[in-house]
Write an enzyme that holds these catalytic residues in place. Structure first.
Site, PDB file in Angstrom:
ATOM      1  N   GLU A  27      40.610  51.060  38.836  1.00 57.41           N
ATOM      2  CA  GLU A  27      41.275  50.758  37.578  1.00 57.41           C
ATOM      3  C   GLU A  27      40.356  50.017  36.611  1.00 57.41           C
ATOM      4  O   GLU A  27      39.495  49.245  37.015  1.00 57.41           O
ATOM      5  CB  GLU A  27      42.543  49.946  37.850  1.00 57.41           C
ATOM      6  CG  GLU A  27      43.534  50.768  38.667  1.00 57.41           C
ATOM      7  CD  GLU A  27      44.891  50.107  38.873  1.00 57.41           C
ATOM      8  OE1 GLU A  27      45.884  50.838  38.814  1.00 57.41           O
ATOM      9  OE2 GLU A  27      44.960  48.892  39.094  1.00 57.41           O
ATOM     10  N   CYS A  47      37.833  45.099  31.051  1.00 51.14           N
ATOM     11  CA  CYS A  47      37.727  44.549  32.403  1.00 51.14           C
ATOM     12  C   CYS A  47      37.343  45.689  33.343  1.00 51.14           C
ATOM     13  O   CYS A  47      38.091  46.652  33.498  1.00 51.14           O
ATOM     14  CB  CYS A  47      39.069  43.925  32.782  1.00 51.14           C
ATOM     15  SG  CYS A  47      39.100  43.249  34.439  1.00 51.14           S
ATOM     16  N   CYS A  57      38.035  45.848  47.842  1.00 43.88           N
ATOM     17  CA  CYS A  57      37.253  44.615  47.934  1.00 43.88           C
ATOM     18  C   CYS A  57      37.273  44.160  49.385  1.00 43.88           C
ATOM     19  O   CYS A  57      38.272  44.337  50.088  1.00 43.88           O
ATOM     20  CB  CYS A  57      37.863  43.527  47.048  1.00 43.88           C
ATOM     21  SG  CYS A  57      36.813  42.057  46.902  1.00 43.88           S
ATOM     22  N   CYS A 106      40.814  37.723  49.554  1.00 50.49           N
ATOM     23  CA  CYS A 106      41.465  36.542  48.964  1.00 50.49           C
ATOM     24  C   CYS A 106      42.977  36.720  49.069  1.00 50.49           C
ATOM     25  O   CYS A 106      43.514  37.788  48.771  1.00 50.49           O
ATOM     26  CB  CYS A 106      41.038  36.368  47.511  1.00 50.49           C
ATOM     27  SG  CYS A 106      39.261  36.105  47.343  1.00 50.49           S
ATOM     28  N   CYS A 152      45.309  37.999  45.956  1.00 49.85           N
ATOM     29  CA  CYS A 152      44.815  39.088  45.099  1.00 49.85           C
ATOM     30  C   CYS A 152      45.264  40.448  45.626  1.00 49.85           C
ATOM     31  O   CYS A 152      45.115  40.743  46.819  1.00 49.85           O
ATOM     32  CB  CYS A 152      43.290  39.036  45.025  1.00 49.85           C
ATOM     33  SG  CYS A 152      42.596  40.338  43.994  1.00 49.85           S
ATOM     34  N   GLY A 177      36.968  44.506  43.103  1.00 57.01           N
ATOM     35  CA  GLY A 177      35.692  44.335  43.798  1.00 57.01           C
ATOM     36  C   GLY A 177      34.987  43.021  43.524  1.00 57.01           C
ATOM     37  O   GLY A 177      35.345  42.280  42.622  1.00 57.01           O
ATOM     38  N   GLU A 178      33.986  42.764  44.346  1.00 51.83           N
ATOM     39  CA  GLU A 178      33.139  41.564  44.179  1.00 51.83           C
ATOM     40  C   GLU A 178      31.783  42.047  43.652  1.00 51.83           C
ATOM     41  O   GLU A 178      30.984  42.606  44.414  1.00 51.83           O
ATOM     42  CB  GLU A 178      33.000  40.850  45.537  1.00 51.83           C
ATOM     43  CG  GLU A 178      31.932  39.775  45.585  1.00 51.83           C
ATOM     44  CD  GLU A 178      31.984  38.775  44.427  1.00 51.83           C
ATOM     45  OE1 GLU A 178      33.044  38.185  44.154  1.00 51.83           O
ATOM     46  OE2 GLU A 178      30.928  38.582  43.784  1.00 51.83           O
ATOM     47  N   SER A 228      32.053  37.933  37.099  1.00 45.97           N
ATOM     48  CA  SER A 228      32.910  36.988  37.809  1.00 45.97           C
ATOM     49  C   SER A 228      32.707  37.144  39.309  1.00 45.97           C
ATOM     50  O   SER A 228      32.686  38.255  39.832  1.00 45.97           O
ATOM     51  CB  SER A 228      34.375  37.259  37.446  1.00 45.97           C
ATOM     52  OG  SER A 228      35.224  36.349  38.120  1.00 45.97           O
ATOM     53  N   CYS A 280      45.388  40.038  35.689  1.00 42.92           N
ATOM     54  CA  CYS A 280      44.427  39.549  36.692  1.00 42.92           C
ATOM     55  C   CYS A 280      45.043  39.613  38.079  1.00 42.92           C
ATOM     56  O   CYS A 280      46.151  39.134  38.294  1.00 42.92           O
ATOM     57  CB  CYS A 280      44.066  38.088  36.461  1.00 42.92           C
ATOM     58  SG  CYS A 280      43.421  37.730  34.859  1.00 42.92           S
TER      59      CYS A 280
HETATM   60  N1  SAH Z   1      35.744  39.266  42.955  1.00 39.03           N
HETATM   61  C1  SAH Z   1      35.441  38.692  41.675  1.00 39.03           C
HETATM   62  C2  SAH Z   1      35.928  39.560  40.547  1.00 39.03           C
HETATM   63  C3  SAH Z   1      37.434  39.651  40.396  1.00 39.03           C
HETATM   64  S1  SAH Z   1      37.833  38.731  39.005  1.00 39.03           S
HETATM   65  C4  SAH Z   1      36.009  37.277  41.627  1.00 39.03           C
HETATM   66  O1  SAH Z   1      36.669  36.881  42.564  1.00 39.03           O
HETATM   67  O2  SAH Z   1      35.734  36.552  40.686  1.00 39.03           O
HETATM   68  C5  SAH Z   1      39.521  38.618  39.000  1.00 39.03           C
HETATM   69  C6  SAH Z   1      39.989  37.196  38.706  1.00 39.03           C
HETATM   70  O3  SAH Z   1      41.417  37.176  38.843  1.00 39.03           O
HETATM   71  C7  SAH Z   1      39.435  36.238  39.712  1.00 39.03           C
HETATM   72  O4  SAH Z   1      39.228  34.967  39.164  1.00 39.03           O
HETATM   73  C8  SAH Z   1      40.567  36.199  40.705  1.00 39.03           C
HETATM   74  O5  SAH Z   1      40.488  35.085  41.527  1.00 39.03           O
HETATM   75  C9  SAH Z   1      41.776  36.222  39.814  1.00 39.03           C
HETATM   76  N2  SAH Z   1      42.988  36.666  40.502  1.00 39.03           N
HETATM   77  C10 SAH Z   1      43.062  37.387  41.640  1.00 39.03           C
HETATM   78  N3  SAH Z   1      44.340  37.601  41.986  1.00 39.03           N
HETATM   79  C11 SAH Z   1      45.099  37.009  41.038  1.00 39.03           C
HETATM   80  C12 SAH Z   1      46.507  36.925  40.838  1.00 39.03           C
HETATM   81  N4  SAH Z   1      47.371  37.502  41.658  1.00 39.03           N
HETATM   82  N5  SAH Z   1      46.944  36.264  39.750  1.00 39.03           N
HETATM   83  C13 SAH Z   1      46.053  35.724  38.882  1.00 39.03           C
HETATM   84  N6  SAH Z   1      44.722  35.789  39.025  1.00 39.03           N
HETATM   85  C14 SAH Z   1      44.249  36.422  40.098  1.00 39.03           C
END
Ligand code: SAH
Length: 353
Positions: free
Chosen positions: A90, A103, A110, A114, A117, A164-165, A196, A338
């Site tokens: 996406e 974005c 991923c 986490c 997420c 993804g990371e 990020s 996000c």
């Molecule tokens: N893997 C990278 C890139 C993803 S960025 C990273 O972790 O930074 C996506 C952002 O949205 C990250 O800051 C992540 O922690 C945040 N995020 C993930 N799940 C979320 C959720 N359910 N609600 C709000 N933010 C979230």
């Protein structure tokens, strides 16, 4: 067949050398593809007919295919892009008054797991290629431009905050970001391209050597025991290592900036004492903090902090001199906010089980 979308400037120059052409062909073709959105060699009118024929034999320009496109009530757009073997990713466009942010995803799924997420729940399949990463920008930019009947740029900012990371797909991401900043392509300034990361410490230090982009770090907790639960990669690279790397990232270069992202989870990390821990942790680093209200997804067992808790948390940080912004939730009616990006991932871990 070489996909020309996979090549940065050096790669394109090497490609043209390999077919006996001069290096300036690289910038000519780059402009056609990325600035003009042209993917048909026959339309590249400053190339000789013979060269166009040759290109058709040895090269292609392949953009990811659109499976669906959805538009949110607030104007946010989400594309589901179809890749190989049943996978899809996406990409999200967020229009604002003074800018348009795209974005972009860096992997199919991923591997970091986490707990808050949605992408994590999908598992992991593979890294995206350079073509698949820059192809997301190509597609969004040229689709939006033609819809709006505009000749100039629509997307002003890119954030590597999709699925993804990005730091575990280092080389492809760095190359794709160099195309974003290249004046023959999208010409975005280094401040307007943000990577990020959840905190892959060695890669973060390598990024400083290889790319000038802005950095966002997904922090979410200011102590190791909580961060271990939320962002499990913390067990490998705990906070003291991560924060030391962040200090090093901005050291001796005042053009580098870091934003710390902090997802607001009700009764998990949103109390005043959590805010004070965060202040202690970030002491002496010049950085911005972005508070992200948690966005729910199916099977998520967390809740979003109340607006009052978020405001209280923010006020404590601001009083301590930290520049703090609460991110506006956008596109959540189409699951484009996000942490809600899921795509379709053929999970390798399950396949191997
Ligand atoms: N893997 C990278 C890139 C993803 S960025 C990273 O972790 O930074 C996506 C952002 O949205 C990250 O800051 C992540 O922690 C945040 N995020 C993930 N799940 C979320 C959720 N359910 N609600 C709000 N933010 C979230």
């Amino acid at each position: 067949m070489v996909n020309l979308l996979d090549l940065d400037l050096n790669g394109l120059q090497a490609f043209f050398a390999s077919i006996g052409e001069k290096p300036f062909r690289a910038t000519q073709v780059m402009k056609w593809i990325h600035q003009q959105g042209i993917v048909d060699f026959d339309a590249m009118t400053n190339l000789s007919k013979a060269l166009r024929l040759r290109l058709k034999e040895v090269a292609c320009i392949t953009i990811p295919k659109v499976e669906t496109m959805q538009t949110s009530q607030d104007g946010t757009r989400k594309w589901l892009l179809k890749l190989d073997n049943g996978n899809s990713i996406e990409t999200v466009f967020i229009p604002e008054d003074d800018r348009g942010t795209l974005c972009i995803s860096s992997q199919v799924g991923c591997a970091l797991d986490c707990s808050f997420c949605a992408t994590a729940q999908q598992g992991f399949n593979r890294n995206l290629t350079v073509a698949e990463i820059i192809g997301q920008l190509w597609l969004a930019e040229h689709t939006l431009r033609s819809e709006m009947e505009k000749d100039e740029r629509v997307i002003s900012n890119v954030v590597m905050m999709g699925m993804g990371e990005p730091l575990t797909n280092f080389n492809n991401v760095v190359q794709a970001m160099s195309l974003m900043m290249n004046d023959f392509c999208y010409g975005l300034s280094r401040r307007r391209v943000t990577l990020s990361t959840a905190g892959i410490v060695p890669a973060l230090l390598r990024l400083k050597e290889q790319s000038p982009v802005s950095l966002a770090v997904s922090l979410h907790a200011a102590n190791d025991s909580l961060r271990d639960q939320l962002v499990p990669i913390n067990k490998k690279y705990p906070l003291n290592q991560l924060i030391a790397a962040c200090r090093e990232y901005v050291e001796d270069d005042n053009r580098r900036h870091i934003t710390f992202e902090y997802v607001m989870l009700k009764d998990i990390n949103d109390s005043p004492s959590h805010a004070r821990d965060l202040i202690k942790l970030l002491k002496g680093i010049s950085a911005k903090i972005n508070l992200i209200p948690f966005n729910p997804f199916p099977q998520s067992h967390y809740q979003r902090s109340t607006p009052e808790a978020i405001e209280r948390f923010r006020d404590i940080l601001i009083k301590a001199g930290l520049v703090t912004i609460t991110r506006k939730t956008r596109g959540d009616d189409i699951d484009a906010a996000c942490g809600q990006l899921a795509g379709k991932v053929i999970n390798r871990r399950q396949l191997n089980r």
